[in-house]
Design an enzyme around this catalytic site. Structure first.
Site, PDB file in Angstrom:
ATOM      1  CG  HIS A 368     -14.514 -49.865 109.729  1.00 30.85           C
ATOM      2  ND1 HIS A 368     -13.448 -49.031 109.686  1.00 30.85           N
ATOM      3  CD2 HIS A 368     -14.858 -50.107 108.454  1.00 30.85           C
ATOM      4  CE1 HIS A 368     -13.132 -48.780 108.440  1.00 30.85           C
ATOM      5  NE2 HIS A 368     -13.978 -49.415 107.674  1.00 30.85           N
ATOM      6  CB  CYS A 681     -25.764 -62.518 100.706  1.00 28.92           C
ATOM      7  SG  CYS A 681     -24.883 -61.505  99.524  1.00 28.92           S
TER       8      CYS A 681
END
Ligand code: PEP
Ligand code: MG
Length: 754
Positions: A368, A681
């Site tokens: 994260h 992407c």
């Protein structure tokens, strides 16, 4: 055993006496002499000596009561020599009834220590480092009691903090003593987020300051500690029962936590320290330093892992003590944040304008903290072992996320070189900024649409700066990852609306929640899985928990307010999954219409191609979709069976290799044949050489991290797509494991800016 009341009073009065003695001022040596005299008297020892570590690793006698004063600053032990060296090496006390009998004993005639047999030495610990040794000695053979050992350790901790804080003697007078590392160091880590930064180290978990060491009211402090420990134990028990399903820690880790949290030894060490007059925070720090010093040097990886568990536990306990209240910290203008690891929300608590870089001891590029750092465009290097022991608050540091290195206290020539590179990067950015409004056409006239990947509010400011033509991937799970609790309907809809408002006419492709795998939520229960990347994640979770997915779709439809809407599903592995997911969209549209709400002016529903299985079922999938987007991060992880978050294997295979490129080509061709809009992407779309290869393969829509737009646009503007296509297709058939070098040569040959 816990100390007696007399010992407590003795202990506290000892610390008080030391403070009073120091308050009197005077020359440094006289103050140190006084300190050892007070300790000797209080502990009824005939000798008390303080050894400090010189930068070269030698231990020098700095002050003594009882040994020959002429030996002060003369007696030096080499690294690892004698009992002092042994204590430094082990990072823990040595308690001997008859010191000369010990095999490590090294006789120093100049000290006149012949008559002393009983010996107790404890390290002065700061962080995980021993910076000195405090010794008491007695003539008679005796083993010092546990209480005495504890007392001396606490005194040593206070001395270490006072020394480091310049309270004991001025730091100038300590020149040559290694209180904290002072030499330049270069440490190797892994690249988590691109860029370079030079600034001042700010520790995410700052050490307890000397002024916070001693408790005013011992009984109240004991109560605080007890409350915090009980809360911690309860929290871990609950986590284990699965009530909060903390999924990032495996069950074994949690069990180890529980074992430690209930461990009588750990608890008692904390209790004793508080009982002896430390604050609860200082007690945690003291016990932590000891563990770090002991376990940090363990070769056994299992033991080193346990140290991590203990660190986590200590951090949790500190959070309980602070009542969980994170106070926003004032940062210097050029702060480099130093942490072991960061939770998803931690980074957002710091002022982004002042935060220049991030260094982590642990983590992975897919963690994260790394994702958020990239979103914020903050250079980040992770996996730097022992980082926190080598850097102190206020040190100057360089984050070189181009090479994956950190320079601590760099020499002026290194700073100069880095400044030059920072300037070059700035210039390049300025050049890219000039290209912002230039459409991305190749030299032979092919239009390449450059889009941006986003996921946080902060990205929206960047959208206009980059000149991206839209958001090709909006990772909706980020909102969930940085929140303390599950975002409800209104919070979701509000974010989506802000995103669409900020994007204006530019399209935004919202990807539905891609949770599980490497993206875990502390508040969402999930079962432990052997292989989370292959487990219950993304659309699988969405289809099994349709309420969650439907709520999200409803929020998206509400936010669109009749505007066009693009939605795509992550990690679709079979056409049935896509069919089922699409049906949920239809249900939600019908639900909205029944309530008289506006349907989107246009609704495009797409699939991410991330599971290799779809490559052989594109003929069935593509007609059902309005568009597809290739998620190369996951597609390659699954194709090469290499965990993208594990640095040992993630760099093992090259995306620029025949199997990867052929798979991509197959997808591109199938989409071209059916007229299905397709984009790429994954992160590779944002790297010029990789993007060049994608353009050569025929892809015309690339979505990438914001920092990639400028360099990729520059590449596109210099690219002859036809020449690129010819060159790359010749390489697809090669027998090499990687064709990166060949592609680089090709790019140079056609004067490409990569
Ligand atoms: C991918 O897998 O390539 C992708 C774009 O999705 P994420 O990185 O969020 O898994
Ligand atoms: Mg993915």
């Amino acid at each position: 055993m816990a100390n007696t009341g007399v010992a407590i009073r003795g202990q506290r009065s000892l610390l008080k006496q030391i403070r009073e003695a120091l308050a009197g001022g005077g020359p440094a040596q006289a103050r140190l002499d006084m300190v050892v005299r007070i300790i000797a008297r209080s502990m009824v020892a005939e000798v008390c000596s303080l050894y400090m570590r010189r930068s070269a690793g030698e231990m020098e006698l700095f002050a003594t009561e009882g040994l020959d004063p002429g030996a002060v600053h003369l007696t030096r032990m080499k690294r690892g020599e004698g009992l002092i060296g042994e204590i430094m090496r082990l990072g823990r006390p040595l308690n001997l009834a008859d010191a000369p009998e010990h095999p490590a004993f090294s006789y120093r005639p100049e000290t006149g220590e012949d008559p002393f047999h009983a010996f107790l030495g404890v390290p002065l610990l700061r962080g995980g480092r021993a910076i000195g040794v405090l010794v008491v000695q007695n003539r008679t053979e005796r083993v010092y009691t546990e209480d005495e050992v504890e007392d001396l350790q606490i005194v040593a901790m206070v001395l270490a903090e006072m020394m480091a804080g310049g309270e004991l003697i001025s730091l100038g007078e300590l020149a040559g003593v290694e209180i904290a590392p002072r030499k330049p160091e270069r440490m190797k880590g892994s690249k988590f987020g691109d860029g370079l930064a030079y600034g001042v180290a700010v520790l995410h978990e700052p050490p307890v300051t000397p002024s916070q060491l001693l408790a005013e009211d011992v009984v109240a402090e004991e109560e605080r500690l007890k409350t915090a420990v009980t809360a911690l134990q309860a929290q871990i028990d609950t986590m284990l029962e699965g009530q909060h399903g903390l999924v990032d820690a495996s069950y074994e880790v949690l069990e180890t936590y529980r074992m430690f949290a209930h461990d009588r030894g750990w608890n008692r060490s904390l209790e004793d320290a508080v009982h002896n007059g430390l604050t609860a925070e200082a007690a945690v720090e003291r016990v932590r330093s000891e563990h770090r010093a002991r376990l940090g040097q363990a070769r056994d990886p299992y033991l080193r892992e346990r140290l991590h568990d203990l660190e986590d536990l200590n951090d949790r306990l500190l959070r309980h003590l602070s009542g969980d209240g994170h106070v926003a910290r004032e940062l210097p203008d050029n702060a480099i944040l130093i942490a072991r690891n960061l939770g998803p929300a931690d980074l957002l608590e710091y002022d982004r304008k002042k935060l220049r870089g991030l260094l982590l001891e642990e983590g992975s590029a897919a963690s994260h903290a790394a994702i958020v750092a990239r979103a914020l465009d903050i250079p980040c290097v992770g996996r730097i072992s022992n980082l926190r022991d080598r850097v102190s608050e206020g040190d100057m540091v360089i984050v070189d996320a181009e090479t994956g290195e950190a320079y601590l206290r760099p020499r002026p020539d290194v700073v100069k070189a880095i400044q030059a590179r920072i300037d070059v990067r700035r210039q390049r950015r300025e050049e890219f900024a000039k290209l912002r409004d230039t459409p991305a056409f190749t030299r032979d006239g092919a239009k390449i649409t450059l889009l941006m990947n986003a996921g946080l509010d902060v990205d929206l400011d960047i959208l206009a700066e980059t000149g991206a033509e839209g958001i090709g991937l909006f990772r909706t799970e980020f909102q969930f990852m940085v929140a303390e609790e599950m975002p409800r309907f209104n919070a979701q809809a509000a974010l989506y609306e802000r995103v669409m408002d900020a994007a204006g006419d530019r399209p935004v492709t919202f990807r539905t929640l891609d949770l599980g795998g490497d993206k875990v939520l502390p508040y969402l229960e999930a079962e432990r899985e052997e292989n989370p990347a292959l487990g219950w994640r993304a659309i699988r979770m969405g289809l099994d928990r349709p309420a969650l997915l439907r709520l999200q779709l409803r929020a998206l439809l509400a936010a669109a307010r009749g505007r066009p809407l693009r939605v795509m599903f992550p990690l679709v592995a079979s056409v049935d999954e896509f069919r089922a997911a699409r049906a949920l969209v239809d249900t939600e549209v019908a639900w909205a219409l029944r309530r008289g709400r506006a349907a989107p002016a246009r609704l495009d529903v797409g699939a991410m191609i991330e599971a290799p299985s779809l490559i052989w079922h594109l003929d069935a999938l593509l007609p059902m979709t309005d568009f597809v987007s290739v998620g190369t991060n996951d597609l390659m992880q699954y194709m090469f069976a290499a965990d993208r978050g594990n640095p040992r294997v993630s760099d093992r295979y090259d995306f620029l290799s025949p199997p990867a490129l052929r798979a991509l080509q197959q997808i591109q061709l199938a989409c071209a044949e059916t007229g299905t809009p397709v984009s790429v992407c994954g992160e590779m779309a944002g790297r010029p050489l990789e993007a060049f290869t994608l353009v050569a393969l025929g892809f015309e829509r690339l979505s990438m991290p914001p920092a990639g737009i400028g360099p990729v646009k520059q590449m596109v503007l210099s690219c002859d797509r036809e020449a690129a296509r010819r060159g790359v297709s010749a390489l697809l058939k090669g027998s090499a494991g990687s064709v990166r070098n060949e592609i680089e040569t090709l790019a140079r040959k056609i004067y490409l800016a990569v």
